[in-house]
Design a protein around this motif. Structure first.
Motif, PDB file in Angstrom:
ATOM      1  N   SER A 336      -0.185  17.532  52.126  1.00 56.57           N
ATOM      2  CA  SER A 336      -0.873  18.425  53.054  1.00 56.57           C
ATOM      3  C   SER A 336      -2.380  18.260  52.907  1.00 56.57           C
ATOM      4  CB  SER A 336      -0.482  19.872  52.762  1.00 56.57           C
ATOM      5  OG  SER A 336      -1.066  20.299  51.529  1.00 56.57           O
ATOM      6  N   PRO A 337      -3.177  18.758  53.848  1.00 57.64           N
ATOM      7  CA  PRO A 337      -4.635  18.686  53.689  1.00 57.64           C
ATOM      8  C   PRO A 337      -5.115  19.324  52.389  1.00 57.64           C
ATOM      9  CG  PRO A 337      -4.080  19.229  55.962  1.00 57.64           C
ATOM     10  CD  PRO A 337      -2.797  19.267  55.192  1.00 57.64           C
ATOM     11  N   ASP A 338      -4.578  20.494  52.048  1.00 55.99           N
ATOM     12  CA  ASP A 338      -4.977  21.152  50.807  1.00 55.99           C
ATOM     13  C   ASP A 338      -4.543  20.336  49.600  1.00 55.99           C
ATOM     14  OD1 ASP A 338      -5.946  23.238  49.089  1.00 55.99           O
ATOM     15  OD2 ASP A 338      -3.884  23.941  48.867  1.00 55.99           O
ATOM     16  N   GLY A 339      -3.298  19.855  49.627  1.00 59.10           N
ATOM     17  CA  GLY A 339      -2.802  19.051  48.516  1.00 59.10           C
ATOM     18  C   GLY A 339      -3.554  17.748  48.371  1.00 59.10           C
ATOM     19  N   GLY A 340      -3.879  17.123  49.514  1.00 57.26           N
ATOM     20  CA  GLY A 340      -4.641  15.874  49.461  1.00 57.26           C
ATOM     21  C   GLY A 340      -6.018  16.080  48.862  1.00 57.26           C
ATOM     22  N   ASN A 341      -6.681  17.165  49.260  1.00 50.68           N
ATOM     23  CA  ASN A 341      -7.989  17.475  48.666  1.00 50.68           C
ATOM     24  C   ASN A 341      -7.867  17.693  47.166  1.00 50.68           C
ATOM     25  OD1 ASN A 341      -9.300  17.292  51.118  1.00 50.68           O
ATOM     26  ND2 ASN A 341      -9.425  19.501  51.455  1.00 50.68           N
ATOM     27  N   PHE A 342      -6.801  18.393  46.748  1.00 55.36           N
ATOM     28  CA  PHE A 342      -6.599  18.658  45.324  1.00 55.36           C
ATOM     29  C   PHE A 342      -6.407  17.365  44.546  1.00 55.36           C
ATOM     30  CE2 PHE A 342      -3.485  19.073  41.895  1.00 55.36           C
ATOM     31  CZ  PHE A 342      -4.216  19.857  41.003  1.00 55.36           C
ATOM     32  N   VAL A 343      -5.482  16.522  45.009  1.00 55.18           N
ATOM     33  CA  VAL A 343      -5.173  15.296  44.272  1.00 55.18           C
ATOM     34  C   VAL A 343      -6.402  14.403  44.171  1.00 55.18           C
ATOM     35  CG1 VAL A 343      -3.828  13.164  44.301  1.00 55.18           C
ATOM     36  CG2 VAL A 343      -2.711  15.342  44.801  1.00 55.18           C
ATOM     37  N   HIS A 344      -7.144  14.267  45.266  1.00 57.55           N
ATOM     38  CA  HIS A 344      -8.225  13.276  45.297  1.00 57.55           C
ATOM     39  C   HIS A 344      -9.595  13.829  44.942  1.00 57.55           C
ATOM     40  CE1 HIS A 344      -5.629  10.146  46.774  1.00 57.55           C
ATOM     41  NE2 HIS A 344      -5.134  10.983  47.665  1.00 57.55           N
ATOM     42  N   ALA A 345      -9.778  15.142  45.079  1.00 53.92           N
ATOM     43  CA  ALA A 345     -11.112  15.700  44.814  1.00 53.92           C
ATOM     44  C   ALA A 345     -11.097  16.791  43.750  1.00 53.92           C
ATOM     45  CB  ALA A 345     -11.727  16.247  46.107  1.00 53.92           C
ATOM     46  N   GLY A 346      -9.973  17.469  43.553  1.00 55.25           N
ATOM     47  CA  GLY A 346      -9.912  18.491  42.529  1.00 55.25           C
ATOM     48  C   GLY A 346      -9.850  19.896  43.099  1.00 55.25           C
ATOM     49  N   LEU A 359     -16.695  18.426  52.672  1.00 50.87           N
ATOM     50  CA  LEU A 359     -16.341  18.468  51.252  1.00 50.87           C
ATOM     51  C   LEU A 359     -17.320  17.600  50.473  1.00 50.87           C
ATOM     52  CD1 LEU A 359     -12.769  18.108  49.775  1.00 50.87           C
ATOM     53  CD2 LEU A 359     -14.663  16.793  48.843  1.00 50.87           C
ATOM     54  N   THR A 360     -17.930  18.165  49.448  1.00 55.00           N
ATOM     55  CA  THR A 360     -18.876  17.413  48.633  1.00 55.00           C
ATOM     56  C   THR A 360     -18.460  17.498  47.168  1.00 55.00           C
ATOM     57  OG1 THR A 360     -20.680  17.949  50.151  1.00 55.00           O
ATOM     58  CG2 THR A 360     -21.297  17.120  47.982  1.00 55.00           C
ATOM     59  N   VAL A 361     -18.028  16.353  46.612  1.00 50.40           N
ATOM     60  CA  VAL A 361     -17.652  16.305  45.199  1.00 50.40           C
ATOM     61  C   VAL A 361     -18.923  16.373  44.349  1.00 50.40           C
ATOM     62  CG1 VAL A 361     -16.517  14.956  43.395  1.00 50.40           C
ATOM     63  CG2 VAL A 361     -15.586  14.946  45.719  1.00 50.40           C
ATOM     64  N   THR A 382      -1.051   9.423  51.264  1.00 48.58           N
ATOM     65  CA  THR A 382      -1.149   7.970  51.260  1.00 48.58           C
ATOM     66  C   THR A 382      -1.722   7.363  52.529  1.00 48.58           C
ATOM     67  OG1 THR A 382       1.165   7.943  51.934  1.00 48.58           O
ATOM     68  CG2 THR A 382       0.705   7.607  49.607  1.00 48.58           C
ATOM     69  N   LYS A 383      -1.565   8.019  53.663  1.00 49.92           N
ATOM     70  CA  LYS A 383      -2.091   7.429  54.890  1.00 49.92           C
ATOM     71  C   LYS A 383      -3.609   7.539  54.894  1.00 49.92           C
ATOM     72  CE  LYS A 383       1.911   7.739  57.902  1.00 49.92           C
ATOM     73  NZ  LYS A 383       2.478   8.268  59.152  1.00 49.92           N
ATOM     74  N   MET A 384      -4.261   6.426  55.160  1.00 48.29           N
ATOM     75  CA  MET A 384      -5.713   6.378  55.062  1.00 48.29           C
ATOM     76  C   MET A 384      -6.357   6.918  56.332  1.00 48.29           C
ATOM     77  SD  MET A 384      -6.143   5.109  52.035  1.00 48.29           S
ATOM     78  CE  MET A 384      -7.696   4.253  51.868  1.00 48.29           C
ATOM     79  N   ASP A 385      -6.148   8.213  56.585  1.00 53.76           N
ATOM     80  CA  ASP A 385      -6.778   8.818  57.745  1.00 53.76           C
ATOM     81  C   ASP A 385      -8.250   9.113  57.427  1.00 53.76           C
ATOM     82  OD1 ASP A 385      -6.807  11.163  56.181  1.00 53.76           O
ATOM     83  OD2 ASP A 385      -4.941  11.863  57.054  1.00 53.76           O
ATOM     84  N   GLU A 386      -8.960   9.593  58.436  1.00 56.80           N
ATOM     85  CA  GLU A 386     -10.406   9.795  58.291  1.00 56.80           C
ATOM     86  C   GLU A 386     -10.740  10.766  57.165  1.00 56.80           C
ATOM     87  OE1 GLU A 386     -14.200  11.295  61.029  1.00 56.80           O
ATOM     88  OE2 GLU A 386     -12.288  10.766  61.962  1.00 56.80           O
ATOM     89  N   GLN A 387      -9.954  11.851  57.043  1.00 58.03           N
ATOM     90  CA  GLN A 387     -10.225  12.841  56.011  1.00 58.03           C
ATOM     91  C   GLN A 387     -10.022  12.250  54.622  1.00 58.03           C
ATOM     92  OE1 GLN A 387     -11.621  15.618  55.832  1.00 58.03           O
ATOM     93  NE2 GLN A 387     -11.015  16.445  53.841  1.00 58.03           N
ATOM     94  N   LEU A 388      -8.934  11.486  54.425  1.00 61.10           N
ATOM     95  CA  LEU A 388      -8.685  10.904  53.118  1.00 61.10           C
ATOM     96  C   LEU A 388      -9.781   9.911  52.752  1.00 61.10           C
ATOM     97  CD1 LEU A 388      -7.081  10.408  50.577  1.00 61.10           C
ATOM     98  CD2 LEU A 388      -5.589   8.863  51.850  1.00 61.10           C
ATOM     99  N   LEU A 389     -10.168   9.081  53.699  1.00 62.06           N
ATOM    100  CA  LEU A 389     -11.243   8.124  53.425  1.00 62.06           C
ATOM    101  C   LEU A 389     -12.522   8.845  53.036  1.00 62.06           C
ATOM    102  CD1 LEU A 389     -10.651   5.527  56.288  1.00 62.06           C
ATOM    103  CD2 LEU A 389     -10.473   5.098  53.833  1.00 62.06           C
TER     104      LEU A 389
END
Length: 482
Positions: A336-346, A359-361, A382-389
């Motif tokens: 999910s968007p929240d889960g993706g932010n957690f895994v990749h940004a904290g 989002l600013t790390v 896993t999908k490299m959408d704009e938000q994940l990138l």
């Protein structure tokens, strides 16, 4: 957070079973000194998903298989378990013995993962046409690549774009070892290093000798390490060792020693993950690392960095899980968007700030605990959408994403080994230890490679190798006939 202590599954009420989960896993990365069962990351997962997780951890990758096997043999099963590549045989045995649950009905009801995970990754998660695990799918084809020190290349006048053939690589690594690239006037540098207990760290040249993949040869599937091309690779690695081009302590290097040597400018090149997390953790500069195109094969064709498969590990759910849907929903949250932010940004406020949709790390938190978070969750968006990138760029920078693209561009899979499932019938044979012992003796010169090669292959075949070849060949032929 409440931990499970002294309460068996049989003693739990149905209400307790709903939100208490035991997770057997292999967290073998830096946890920033946090207790794995008492930390803000696990607290966040629990709060967002209404669960109470107790992690049963084995930090040693080499001992994880043994620990998992003992736990599953005991009959007291965790709710869910990480399945790494070394447990693939156990995975198929446990599924067929009814110790694991098929998950297709739960996956069909998910919001994110059913569409985000590639069909190939789902296929690699099946036993007898049923899905018994959720794959932690990579978004890099091969995570490993070779880096060389830019300042050494510059000082020695070496253009990395001109380093292509095995001879080119040999001369570059020799210059790293002999020509005082760090300028201290001492003979204290090496061309490459590695770790014996991380065999992949030695594999820069495997595909250059066409020795990185299992192959179908004269009607048989053969593992890469009994091919004659593997013998030639061993001879080349021995040459590097004998001439002092390769770090002679690679046999005993710990993970910490390996990275300290790289970070202290004692090694010119190494083969590792594109993320460079450990190196950056020692204040190493990504800007000083040049990604190297894999060495050309001996026939002049482009070489590749070989990865086993697109799945890093799997998460399986045991038959004793009180609420398997809750576990699948928990893992679906990671997509999910929240889960993706957690895994990749904290965690917001701790690792990053959120202003509107931006989002600013925090600079001091870039890349911190990233590996730990996705191992704890088991899956990642896993999908490299704009938000994940955008989030990945925050953690790894534009140059880091360039290295990710580079690793994918030059990566491929060992197709035969990937597509043929492991065979429980081979579990009693210790075939890989024979390979490892021969490899180490060959590289350090404890044996004459040419003189001992035929005997090594014959012994390997007698001690279970012939059965390996028979089973893999039959499976390969079946796939070809479908």
């Amino acid at each position: 957070m409440t931990l499970l202590t002294g309460c068996s599954k049989a003693e739990k009420t149905s209400e307790e079973v709903q939100d208490k989960l035991e997770y057997l896993t292999n967290i073998n990365v830096d946890t920033e000194k946090y207790d794995i069962n008492d930390n803000p990351y696990l607290d966040y997962i629990e709060k967002q998903n209404g669960v109470d997780i107790e992690i049963i951890n084995e930090a040693s990758s080499s001992q994880y298989v043994q620990k998992a096997s003992i736990i599953f043999a005991s009959g007291k099963l965790p709710d869910y378990v990480l399945i790494n590549n070394d447990l693939r045989t156990n995975f198929s045995i446990w599924a067929r013995e009814g110790l694991l649950l098929p998950l297709d009905e739960y996956i069909d009801e998910t919001t994110y993962m059913k569409n985000d995970i590639l069909p190939l990754s789902w296929e690699l998660s099946k036993i007898d046409e049923k899905t018994y695990a959720i794959p932690m799918q990579r978004y890099d084809v091969s995570p490993r690549m070779t880096f060389a020190c830019k300042d050494w290349l510059d000082k020695l006048g070496i253009d990395p774009d001109n380093v292509r053939s095995i001879d080119d690589w040999y001369h570059m690594l020799k210059a790293f070892a002999r020509n005082d690239p760090d300028g201290n006037g001492k003979d204290d540098t090496y061309g490459i290093t590695g770790r014996s207990n991380d065999e992949y760290s030695l594999y820069i040249f495997l595909d250059a000798f066409n020795a990185a993949k299992a192959r179908y040869v004269n009607g048989e599937v053969l593992p890469n390490y009994i091919l004659p091309e593997y013998k030639e690779w061993l001879k080349f690695m021995h040459r590097l060792y004998e001439e002092g081009i390769m770090d002679p302590e690679y046999v005993v290097n710990t993970k910490q020693q390996y990275w300290e040597k790289i970070a202290s400018d004692k090694v010119g090149a190494f083969y590792h993950f594109w993320s460079l997390q450990e190196y950056r953790g020692l204040n190493g500069s990504r800007e000083n690392m040049v990604p190297m195109t894999p060495p050309q094969r001996v026939d002049g064709t482009p070489g590749k960095n070989i990865n086993a498969m697109p799945v890093r590990h799997w998460i399986a759910i045991s038959k004793d899980a009180g609420n398997p849907k809750k576990i699948v929903d928990l893992l679906d949250w990671a997509f999910s968007p929240d889960g993706g932010n957690f895994v990749h940004a904290g965690i917001e406020g701790m690792d990053y700030e959120l202003t509107g949709d931006k989002l600013t790390v925090k600079p001091e938190r870039k890349g911190k605990s990233w590996a730990w978070r996705f191992i704890t969750m088991g899956v990642q968006k896993t999908k490299m959408d704009e938000q994940l990138l955008y989030v990945l760029e925050q953690s790894w920078g534009k140059l880091g994403l360039q290295h990710l693209d580079f690793s994918t561009q030059h990566g491929t899979y060992d197709e035969i080994s990937m597509l043929i499932p492991p065979f429980p019938e081979l579990a009693d044979y210790d075939l890989l230890s024979q390979r490892d012992e021969f490899r180490e003796k060959a590289i350090i010169g404890a044996i004459d490679i040419d003189a001992e090669w035929d005997d090594f292959v014959a012994r390997w075949r007698r001690s279970g190798g012939d059965e390996w070849i028979k089973l893999y060949t039959e499976s390969y032929n079946d796939m070809q006939n479908k």
